[in-house]
Scaffold this active site. Structure first.
Site, short mmCIF file in Angstrom:
data_model
loop_
_atom_site.label_atom_id
_atom_site.label_comp_id
_atom_site.label_asym_id
_atom_site.label_seq_id
_atom_site.Cartn_x
_atom_site.Cartn_y
_atom_site.Cartn_z
N ARG A 113 0.83 -1.22 0.00
CA ARG A 113 0.00 0.00 0.00
C ARG A 113 0.86 1.26 0.00
O ARG A 113 0.42 2.31 0.42
CB ARG A 113 -0.94 -0.01 1.21
N ASP A 118 11.13 -7.62 7.73
CA ASP A 118 10.69 -6.64 6.73
C ASP A 118 10.46 -5.26 7.34
O ASP A 118 10.23 -4.30 6.61
CB ASP A 118 9.41 -7.12 6.02
N ASP A 133 -6.62 -3.56 -0.35
CA ASP A 133 -7.10 -2.38 -1.08
C ASP A 133 -6.02 -1.32 -1.27
O ASP A 133 -6.24 -0.31 -1.95
CB ASP A 133 -8.31 -1.77 -0.38
#
EC number: 2.7.7.-
Length: 507
Positions: A93, A252, A125
């Site tokens: 995102r 990460d 999304d």
């Protein structure tokens, strides 16, 4: 369809894009319907060479336009998440608009977080909700003011659209600045695929960008590992000296350049506990306060695995080199930790070595008393500093339960004897302590209050989005050591010591 490019004054030079398509994917931010500015960090924009604020910034920070010179990408990386390896993550995102060269020649990534679907969104999304965006803005800027290496927040905007998590929330986008967004997980992505050439290309890029001193080393890649380990040791020791719990120390989220990155489930300890853990998904306490030093060592072991074939052509010699450095890491971490804690106790100026038994024992014993007495971490050190300045330690003693007060008084006597032994003057050392022990931090309950107010203000659909408590906190947290904050609302601990507080990732 290409977006309009606005001249914001930033000078872009996009070196990561030049590494090749294996490292990132081109992607355009997704335009939004009704962007509105929440906050703009004018001082930071000036440091980056930006122009004064105009509507062009809003267009670019909402993803409806691009800054002139930007080459937007999403980076690929992998990562160990709570100990389990995920072979491909990437910016799900986030859109890296490009790299800005500041007027002083420093290089910074300019990234939009919550800018829409990317090739790595994995069914998500690609958006961000208002609460997590404001949390990261507030936390990262507070950490910067506290002297912690961190990503920075340049702006936050609302999108005029809803995002769905467990329910509908107002959408928002954070503009984030970092020295880079390269992570240990970036190396893991290529190493696990056996892509040795890409590992070398990435290592060379990191050396050039972040650690050019390694170029003159006899073994540049071993020197790179040493630099990253040193940066991580300093960073995590600094976190812990302030009572900060990152909450999601996956590989990460471990920045190669040694900056704090990603503020999802982070929190500050109120009533002190070595096992303090706030993240709702960290059910086993893997990333608890007291485990952060050992976790970063674990993460560094994963980094070393990625670099083995660069350390030495002989794998056995390479493993031996890595093992020796990892074995030395706890001592490295302890040096930074005890140096910072000795500063907090005013002892470092007279100590030839911050890890002497005298300093270390005083630190350990005080933390033990704080945990047993449920004393507030930040206030303990602040009140101790104020007590040394005024000669009145009553407020310090009042932070502990009645059962510990006698032992606390005995500890204060030992501590003052240590100051005397080192030839340190009370008033002078008290001023030094007040400059390293903050009066205010982003208290968890105050952060939640600011976020709740912002959501309520947004839901009221006022023509002007004004978040006064959030803005009040931003302003105050910019001067965390200021004595004017002592005794104020933002300096106070929660009534229950923060018991039961939980944080959530926000993705």
């Amino acid at each position: 369809m290409s977006l309009i490019h606005h001249p914001l004054g930033f000078h872009f030079d996009n070196s990561f894009v030049r590494l090749g398509e294996a490292f990132s994917r081109p992607v355009m931010p997704t335009a939004v319907s009704g962007p509105s500015l929440i906050v703009f960090n004018e001082a930071l924009a000036y440091q980056l060479g930006g122009k004064p604020y105009s509507a062009d910034y809003l267009s670019c920070f909402s993803g409806n336009a691009l800054p002139e010179g930007a080459k937007p990408i999403s980076q690929v990386y992998a990562g160990h998440q709570f100990g389990s390896f995920n072979p491909q993550l990437g910016d799900g995102r986030a859109v890296l608009l490009g790299e800005v060269l500041s007027p002083r020649g420093k290089r910074f990534d300019l990234q939009l977080k919550g800018a829409g679907i990317t090739p790595f969104s994995r069914g998500g999304d690609g958006r961000a909700a208002l609460g997590p965006v404001l949390r990261e803005y507030l936390m990262s800027e507070a950490m910067h003011a506290l002297g912690v290496p961190t990503t920075r927040a340049l702006a936050a905007v609302t999108t005029g659209e809803q995002v769905w998590r467990e329910r509908a929330f107002p959408g928002a986008i954070l503009t984030r600045i970092a020295s880079s967004h390269i992570r240990i997980g970036t190396f893991e992505y290529f190493a696990r695929k056996g892509a040795r050439n890409e590992v070398k290309v990435l290592a060379d890029h990191v050396i050039t960008r972040h650690y050019p001193e390694c170029l003159s080393a006899s073994n540049p890649y071993l020197a790179l590992f040493d630099c990253v380990a040193d940066a991580q040791a300093q960073l995590v020791a600094k976190w812990m000296s302030l009572g900060f719990v990152h909450g999601v120390m996956n590989t990460d989220n471990a920045s190669i350049c040694g900056q704090t990155i990603d503020y999802g489930p982070c929190a500050f300890v109120d009533a002190f506990s070595e096992s303090a853990s706030f993240s709702s998904i960290d059910t086993g306490g893997r990333y608890a306060y007291g485990r952060q030093g050992s976790i970063i060592q674990w993460n560094l072991a994963r980094f070393a695995e990625c670099l083995l074939y660069l350390f030495d052509d002989d794998i056995n010699r390479a493993v031996s080199l890595a093992e020796r450095r990892l074995a030395d890491f706890p001592a490295l971490f302890d040096r930074y930790w005890y140096a910072l804690m000795s500063d907090k106790l005013g002892l470092s100026k007279g100590a030839p070595d911050a890890t002497t038994d005298l300093c270390a024992n005083l630190v350990k014993d005080l933390l033990m008393l704080m945990e047993r007495g449920s004393a507030d971490f930040t206030l303990s050190f602040r009140c101790l500093s104020l007590g040394l300045k005024s000669g009145d330690f009553t407020p310090f003693e009042a932070l502990f339960s009645d059962l510990e007060v006698v032992e606390v008084r005995h500890w204060v006597v030992r501590w003052k004897e240590a100051l005397l032994l080192m030839g340190l003057v009370d008033r002078e050392i008290a001023e030094n302590m007040l400059n390293v022990n903050p009066s205010i931090i982003p208290r968890n309950h105050q952060v939640e209050k600011a976020l709740a107010e912002a959501l309520e203000a947004y839901d009221s659909k006022s023509d002007e989005q004004v978040f006064p408590y959030f803005n009040k906190m931003i302003k105050a947290l910019n001067t965390p050591y200021c004595i004017e904050h002592d005794g104020g609302l933002l300096a106070a601990s929660p009534l229950n010591g923060g018991a039961g507080y939980r944080t959530f990732c926000g993705t």
